[in-house]
Write an enzyme that holds these catalytic residues in place. Structure first.
Site, PDB file in Angstrom:
ATOM      1  N   ASP A   1      21.987  39.232  -5.054  1.00  0.00           N
ATOM      2  CA  ASP A   1      23.014  40.195  -5.447  1.00  0.00           C
ATOM      3  C   ASP A   1      22.714  40.779  -6.822  1.00  0.00           C
ATOM      4  O   ASP A   1      21.939  40.216  -7.605  1.00  0.00           O
ATOM      5  CB  ASP A   1      24.398  39.552  -5.429  1.00  0.00           C
ATOM      6  CG  ASP A   1      24.543  38.414  -6.429  1.00  0.00           C
ATOM      7  OD1 ASP A   1      23.596  37.587  -6.514  1.00  0.00           O
ATOM      8  OD2 ASP A   1      25.572  38.338  -7.123  1.00  0.00           O
TER       9      ASP A   1
ATOM     10  N   GLU B   1      25.507  35.150  -7.200  1.00  0.00           N
ATOM     11  CA  GLU B   1      25.316  34.543  -8.521  1.00  0.00           C
ATOM     12  C   GLU B   1      26.026  35.329  -9.606  1.00  0.00           C
ATOM     13  O   GLU B   1      26.562  34.758 -10.560  1.00  0.00           O
ATOM     14  CB  GLU B   1      23.820  34.455  -8.837  1.00  0.00           C
ATOM     15  CG  GLU B   1      23.476  33.673 -10.113  1.00  0.00           C
ATOM     16  CD  GLU B   1      23.530  34.499 -11.391  1.00  0.00           C
ATOM     17  OE1 GLU B   1      23.552  33.916 -12.485  1.00  0.00           O
ATOM     18  OE2 GLU B   1      23.561  35.754 -11.283  1.00  0.00           O
TER      19      GLU B   1
END
Length: 520
Positions: free
Chosen positions: A143, A208
């Site tokens: 991400d 994350e």
């Protein structure tokens, strides 16, 4: 894909793959626990993540399509746990030899001293070859953070190459490292000259940037179950980099984070009587909150130096300081007062030596003519390894607490323990850096330090003693602003170096040549 015809002939296949991965708009968002409906709730649109999954599956069949050598599990719809399996041929050979010798001993009805010695010798050789054969974990995330596209030199999700740089959100954080890990691992598996000598794992997580509650937090218990009580030898995650211009007159410095800061979010609320703005009060919830914020801004937490990552870093770098500075560095063990004052005068250095705080949100009032009865502020603390959440909480209570003030802990995590710089893993990081940059006119010096942010590795801390946070991005200090900022980019040559680093590190740590195996 962007038009790169002018440079097409010099763009490697590895760069083309990263270029493609940067086009997937995998922007994650923070969601409240009660709003989580599935594992992909952190995405407004999960399709880019699905496309990324499909692409890496297709591009790395050695990892995703060879279950006899590598097992892959999709966890909570978005993250992968990859297990690269230890080749068992060597251990089977040893077991077979030992069994044959035992059978001979039984047939003779007595224990042959010479034969016993051979068995013990072979077992000792095996033990020596497997002194560091416990599993380890590599971590990277898929991400990225949001972008303000109009502020970029090039669109952040088109993977444009210009002047030797590849632009795109995630080039540094963290798709560059993710792809380099996959490139390195797949090439080693594909190379018939190498055999995997120890189990290792790769966690590719999907949130994350928003605390990892759907990704790493779910991967960790799965890995713990797979390990069946074993501990990881170490973890290697994203973190610090190689600074080309760390300090005038210094060589490039490769900082390896041996620890990361903890975090604490406190909600401070002030309550006073409400009223009409036409009859103002001498003190209101808002004015009291202003006083609290002022107190917090003026307050500084203790500065730590002796025995900290900064101390270790100064010891490594001391040869490059002046004679007078070296004297001060050498005196830290006895007294660090002077060095504290010198180093803390630099804002960046000060953040590495103490707990920091900043007010991130203030709320209060509902109407322009009403004196609010309540005002609240969120204060974010980043904890030095020498501090704890409870200690910081008590400090804040003593500083601003009163009958009108309530302090509520919203989110918290204590800092992890610092990792060793005397471990085999750390030595191999140092070695891989040296070999990767050996052609540089001035080789980087590797030094330990502290990461002021946090990584997904925090969800796996209970599974290991040593965690290292490092990717060999070769950068100027000013380039750090592009991470989570505008015009994030990676040098094409440097990306190949990142791949080389992971290849060397993984090969040295987990693989042997077939010749080495056959000789054992």
């Amino acid at each position: 894909m962007p038009d790169t015809k002018l440079e097409e002939n010099i763009i490697s296949e590895q760069v083309k793959r990263l270029q493609k991965v940067l086009t997937f708009r995998t922007i994650s968002k923070l969601v409240k626990e009660e709003e989580v409906e599935n594992g992909l709730a952190c995405f407004d649109d999960p399709n880019p993540l699905h496309e990324l999954h499909k692409y890496i599956r297709e591009q790395f069949p050695e990892i995703f399509s060879t279950p006899e050598r590598v097992s892959v599990e999709l966890i909570n719809e978005g993250s992968f746990l990859i297990h690269v399996k230890k080749n068992s041929n060597k251990s089977e050979k040893l077991d077979r030899n030992v069994n044959e010798q035992n059978e001979t001993v039984e047939q003779n009805g007595e224990i042959e001293t010479e034969q016993n010695g051979e068995i013990e010798s072979e077992q000792k050789e095996s033990d020596s070859a497997n002194l560091d054969s416990g599993p380890f974990l590599l971590i990277a995330h898929m991400d990225v953070v949001p972008t303000v596209d109009k502020e970029w030199k090039h669109p952040p999700f088109e993977g444009i190459i210009e002047d030797g740089y590849l632009y795109g959100r995630g080039a540094l954080d963290d798709k560059g490292a993710l792809m380099a890990m996959l490139e390195a691992t797949s090439s080693l598996i594909r190379d018939e000259n190498f055999v995997c000598k120890r189990d290792f794992y790769i966690a590719l997580t999907h949130d994350e940037e928003v605390k990892g509650n759907l990704g790493a937090k779910n991967v960790a218990p799965k890995l713990e179950k797979v390990l069946e009580g074993k501990k990881l030898d170490f973890i290697l995650d994203e973190g610090l980099v190689v600074f080309e211009d760390f300090r005038p007159g210094f060589p490039p410095i490769a900082f390896v984070a041996i620890c990361e800061k903890g975090h604490l979010d406190l909600k401070i609320t002030v309550k006073t009587p409400a009223g009409h703005s036409s009859l103002p009060q001498a003190s209101t919830a808002v004015t009291k909150m202003c006083e609290i914020v002022t107190k917090l801004n003026k307050f500084s937490f203790p500065i730590y130096l002796k025995g900290t990552p900064m101390h270790g870093s100064l010891n490594v770098l001391s040869p490059f300081f002046s004679a007078a500075q070296r004297t001060l560095i050498n005196s830290i063990g006895m007294s660090d007062t002077i060095m504290k004052k010198i180093i803390s005068s630099d804002r960046l250095s000060a953040t590495l030596m103490q707990t920091t705080k900043v007010v991130t949100k203030i709320e209060g009032g509902t109407s322009g003519n009403v004196i609010p009865s309540e005002c609240s502020a969120n204060v974010n603390f980043r904890l030095h390894p020498n501090d704890t959440c409870d200690r910081v909480m008590e400090t804040v209570k003593k500083l601003v607490g009163s009958n009108e003030v309530t302090i509520e802990k919203m989110d918290s995590r204590d800092p992890p323990k610092c990792s060793s710089t005397d471990s085999v893993a750390y030595d191999r990081i140092v070695k891989a850096v040296g070999e990767t940059f050996k052609e540089c006119e001035v080789k980087p010096v590797v030094a330990p330090n502290l990461l002021t942010g946090q990584t997904d590795s925090r969800h796996f801390q209970h599974l290991t003693i040593d965690t290292y946070r490092f990717t060999p991005y070769y950068m100027k200090r000013a380039d750090i602003q592009s991470i989570h900022g505008h015009n994030e980019r990676i040098g094409i040559d440097n990306y190949h170096q990142v791949i080389e680093f992971f290849t060397r590190f993984i090969r040295e740590t987990a693989f042997e040549t077939r010749k080495e195996v056959s000789n054992q």
